[in-house]
Motif scaffolding. Structure first.
Motif, mmCIF file in Angstrom:
data_model
loop_
_atom_site.group_PDB
_atom_site.id
_atom_site.type_symbol
_atom_site.label_atom_id
_atom_site.label_comp_id
_atom_site.label_asym_id
_atom_site.label_seq_id
_atom_site.Cartn_x
_atom_site.Cartn_y
_atom_site.Cartn_z
ATOM 1 N N ARG A 51 -2.076 2.062 -4.124
ATOM 2 C CA ARG A 51 -3.311 2.215 -3.350
ATOM 3 C C ARG A 51 -4.550 1.869 -4.175
ATOM 4 O O ARG A 51 -5.677 2.045 -3.696
ATOM 5 C CB ARG A 51 -3.421 3.651 -2.812
ATOM 6 N N GLN A 52 -4.343 1.414 -5.406
ATOM 7 C CA GLN A 52 -5.470 1.177 -6.304
ATOM 8 C C GLN A 52 -5.839 -0.301 -6.449
ATOM 9 O O GLN A 52 -7.016 -0.648 -6.496
ATOM 10 C CB GLN A 52 -5.152 1.747 -7.693
ATOM 11 N N ARG B 168 0.809 -1.220 0.000
ATOM 12 C CA ARG B 168 0.000 0.000 0.000
ATOM 13 C C ARG B 168 0.844 1.273 0.000
ATOM 14 O O ARG B 168 0.367 2.351 -0.366
ATOM 15 C CB ARG B 168 -0.960 0.003 1.190
ATOM 16 N N GLU B 169 2.094 1.183 0.359
ATOM 17 C CA GLU B 169 2.973 2.343 0.289
ATOM 18 C C GLU B 169 3.258 2.735 -1.158
ATOM 19 O O GLU B 169 3.556 3.901 -1.435
ATOM 20 C CB GLU B 169 4.296 2.057 1.013
ATOM 21 N N GLY C 144 -5.136 -1.694 4.791
ATOM 22 C CA GLY C 144 -5.261 -1.477 3.345
ATOM 23 C C GLY C 144 -6.020 -2.529 2.577
ATOM 24 O O GLY C 144 -6.165 -2.415 1.362
#
Length: 233
Positions: free
Chosen positions: A73-74, A69-70, A96
């Protein structure tokens, strides 16, 4: 290209169940059994959905999710784990995950959640592919030509999607197998020929030929250059 799903699961029987079941539904599924290898695949390749176990050798699922997720984020992530208390669910979602499903689970429910996550992602991206009079609505998993719906199987739809994404070029049989079937096919398989024949027949019910065969080279979707040698039916 068909929908690509990465299954990150260290229990072989569960992984085999997921790979076979989702593959039969027309998805391109790859499997990795440890967190380190999974992190490498997540960094280097593009995926449409990730199915993630919590307990993994090398790098646990929660840590892997946070690292992922860093940088992304999609891409939707569905946690599949035996950790079923409320605190674990909250922790997974807050880290996440887009959804959380506890083992053991019913495959029909899993499949419904997979489809919902893919629809949600594609609706956000507005992903409708088109070439000339052919349109593929990826979120809805529908295709049409000249405004007329095409009655396609899951593999025919995946094949058409790959063609529409790669028009006006000769695509080798090997490349098509890798992207639509998720790997190569050994020996003189007729699988691709049969699917192309059926897809071609359904497309040509509403317009001129779009799929062209180049013997010894592969297939081209679109209008082939007049100078291209070796075209056949």
């Amino acid at each position: 290209m068909g929908i690509r799903i990465l299954v990150i699961e260290d229990e072989a029987n569960i992984a085999d169940f997921l790979v076979r079941g989702l593959g039969e539904e027309g998805f391109n599924v790859e499997h990795l059994a440890d967190g380190v290898a999974a992190w490498s695949a997540l960094r280097s390749e593009s995926w449409d959905l990730v199915l993630l176990d919590w307990w993994l050798p090398g790098l646990d699922g929660l840590s892997l999710l946070r690292k992922f997720r860093e940088r992304d984020r999609q891409t939707p992530v569905l946690f599949l784990t035996a950790r079923d208390n409320v605190q674990n669910r909250v922790q997974g979602l807050d880290s996440g995950a887009d959804d959380y499903l506890c083992k053991p689970y019913d495959f029909d429910e899993l499949l419904a959640r997979v489809r919902a996550l893919i629809r949600r992602r594609d609706n956000a991206n507005g992903l409708v592919l088109s070439y000339r009079d052919v349109a593929v609505d990826v979120p809805a998993q529908r295709a049409e030509r000249e405004g007329q719906p095409l009655d396609l199987t899951a593999k025919e739809l995946a094949l058409l999607t790959f063609f529409v994404r790669n028009p006006e070029r000769v695509l080798s049989r090997t490349r098509i197998f890798e992207h639509v079937w998720g790997g190569g096919v050994d020996g003189p398989s007729k699988t691709l020929d049969v699917h192309v024949m059926e897809l071609r027949r359904k497309l040509e019910a509403h317009g001129p030929r779009l799929i062209h065969t180049f013997r010894g080279r592969g297939y081209l979707f679109g209008t082939p250059p007049e100078s291209e040698p070796g075209e056949g039916r």
